[in-house]
Every structure is written in C-alpha cells, then in structure tokens.
Design a protein around this motif. Structure first.
Motif, PDB file in Angstrom:
ATOM      1  N   GLU A  96       0.801  -1.231   0.000  1.00 14.72           N
ATOM      2  CA  GLU A  96       0.000   0.000   0.000  1.00 14.72           C
ATOM      3  C   GLU A  96       0.835   1.283   0.000  1.00 14.72           C
ATOM      4  N   LEU A  97       2.145   1.164  -0.128  1.00 12.15           N
ATOM      5  CA  LEU A  97       2.980   2.371  -0.152  1.00 12.15           C
ATOM      6  C   LEU A  97       2.929   3.011  -1.533  1.00 12.15           C
ATOM      7  N   PRO A  98       2.774   4.322  -1.622  1.00 12.43           N
ATOM      8  CA  PRO A  98       2.734   4.994  -2.927  1.00 12.43           C
ATOM      9  C   PRO A  98       4.033   4.790  -3.702  1.00 12.43           C
ATOM     10  N   GLY A  99       3.912   4.429  -4.964  1.00 12.40           N
ATOM     11  CA  GLY A  99       5.076   4.296  -5.837  1.00 12.40           C
ATOM     12  C   GLY A  99       5.929   3.076  -5.577  1.00 12.40           C
ATOM     13  N   MET A 100       5.438   2.121  -4.821  1.00 20.19           N
ATOM     14  CA  MET A 100       6.243   0.940  -4.506  1.00 20.19           C
ATOM     15  C   MET A 100       5.364  -0.300  -4.399  1.00 20.19           C
ATOM     16  N   LEU A 109      15.357  -2.788  -1.804  1.00 16.15           N
ATOM     17  CA  LEU A 109      16.368  -2.391  -2.778  1.00 16.15           C
ATOM     18  C   LEU A 109      17.175  -1.180  -2.301  1.00 16.15           C
ATOM     19  N   THR A 110      18.390  -1.055  -2.846  1.00 16.56           N
ATOM     20  CA  THR A 110      19.309  -0.018  -2.381  1.00 16.56           C
ATOM     21  C   THR A 110      18.795   1.391  -2.634  1.00 16.56           C
ATOM     22  N   PHE A 111      17.895   1.574  -3.619  1.00 17.98           N
ATOM     23  CA  PHE A 111      17.394   2.934  -3.866  1.00 17.98           C
ATOM     24  C   PHE A 111      16.411   3.388  -2.792  1.00 17.98           C
ATOM     25  N   LEU A 112      15.942   2.446  -1.958  1.00 13.37           N
ATOM     26  CA  LEU A 112      15.037   2.799  -0.872  1.00 13.37           C
ATOM     27  C   LEU A 112      15.856   3.332   0.302  1.00 13.37           C
ATOM     28  N   ILE A 113      15.840   4.663   0.474  1.00 10.65           N
ATOM     29  CA  ILE A 113      16.636   5.267   1.547  1.00 10.65           C
ATOM     30  C   ILE A 113      15.768   5.955   2.608  1.00 10.65           C
ATOM     31  N   VAL A 114      14.472   6.047   2.354  1.00 11.89           N
ATOM     32  CA  VAL A 114      13.604   6.734   3.304  1.00 11.89           C
ATOM     33  C   VAL A 114      13.611   6.031   4.662  1.00 11.89           C
TER      34      VAL A 114
END
Length: 202
Positions: A96-100, A109-114
């Motif tokens: 349910e996360l926007p854009g994912m 994945l490594t681009f997930l830094i939040v």
C-alpha cells in the motif's frame, strides 16, 4: 505535562492549563505487541556494548541503557515517529505504499533510503549527531532482533537503540565512574615568587 510551563507568548491560542494523559497508549506496549519488549531491545543493544568510562561493566550499561531508553520513549514526539515507522512497515507488507509494489518493498532495494532517513532522524532526535554514529553501527551489524526485522522496522529500532546507546555512553558517568577524590583544604599551596627580590634576567 503542564502547558503552563510554556511561556504564554509561545503557546497556541485556547490551550488548556493541564492535559489528561490517563488514557494515553504507551509506545512500549505497542512495541511489545510486535515482539519488541524491553528485554529484546536491551539484548540487541548489549551485543555491541563496549566498556566505557562510567559504564565499565555490562551490568551498569544495561541499567543506564534502560534509563535512557525509558527517558526517550517518554517523549510523545518520538513515540509518534516510531509509530509512523511501524505503520509504514505494515503498509509496505500489504503493498500500500505509494510508488512501490509489495515485491519491491520486500526486496529492500538499495534505492530505498527513506527507511534510513527515518532511522537517522530518530537517533538524532534522541541524542544529536552522536546518535547517528551509533545508528550506523547498529544498522550495519544488525545485532539480535534487528536482523529479523523488515525494511522500515530495522532502521526504526536501530535508531531507537542507537540514540539511547549514544546517551548511555555520554551520560553514564554518574552511574559507574568512581568519584574523584577532593583535595584537602589544608593541602600545601605552591609558594609564590617575589618578583622584586628575585628580579628579571637582564
């Protein structure tokens, strides 16, 4: 909490004199419901414990860490930040996360830094810049329960443990360090030199 302790000019309008917090939900209780008891958190923290002035033994370190974590969790702002991380974890698990997508979330994945931004924010909120260094240590090595948590929760809990751990090292002196012996009042004072009698080298 007494809002009367806040200066009038800094208060929002129509603020109550006192707050009734009798029905407040404890963030520790919320954490316990998902298997993150005080015992589990302390255990993870102690896996990376290093003897330090004031917390020379693990027994002292555990006592000080518990105190620092309890103090941190008494702040409603921090409690809500931790809870927000928990909600993000649940939303990610459901896709349910926007854009994912759910699959992307589970792969962390490594681009997930939040998730790391939240973890660092928690650690810094608790103990400033030194908390970030401890957060990185716990996030990288993932001791104890941290190795089993999801993409958001491992960072959220690493931030909490890292922040409390940083304060344990910096504020633990009063718990373990031996008091410095005071000098006796009658101790001999160094003799003063009479410049007039000695003179200067010329």
């Amino acid at each position: 909490m007494k809002l009367s302790n806040i200066k009038k000019e800094k208060q929002k309008e129509n603020q109550p004199e006192n707050l009734d917090e009798s029905n407040t939900i404890s963030i520790m209780k919320v954490l316990e419901e998902v298997g993150l008891s005080e015992e589990v958190l302390v255990s993870a923290a102690m896996e990376l414990y290093v003897p330090h002035p004031g917390v020379e033994t693990q027994e002292i370190a555990e006592k000080v860490f518990k105190r620092e974590m309890k103090h941190a969790l008494s702040d409603p702002n921090l409690s809500i930040l931790l809870y927000a991380g928990m909600l993000l974890e649940k939303a990610g698990e459901k896709g349910e996360l926007p854009g994912m997508t759910k699959e992307t979330f589970n792969k962390d994945l490594t681009f997930l830094i939040v998730d790391e931004v939240i973890g660092m924010s928690i650690a810094k909120y608790i103990s400033g810049d030194k908390g970030i260094f401890e957060y990185v240590r716990f996030d990288k090595l993932k001791p104890g329960i941290l190795s089993t948590l999801g993409p958001f929760m491992d960072d959220v809990i690493a931030g909490l443990i890292g922040g409390a751990s940083a304060n344990m090292y910096s504020r633990g002196k009063s718990d373990g360090e031996k008091p410095v012996k005071k000098q006796k009042k009658n101790a001999a004072k160094p003799k003063s030199v009479n410049v007039e009698k000695v003179g200067f080298a010329g």
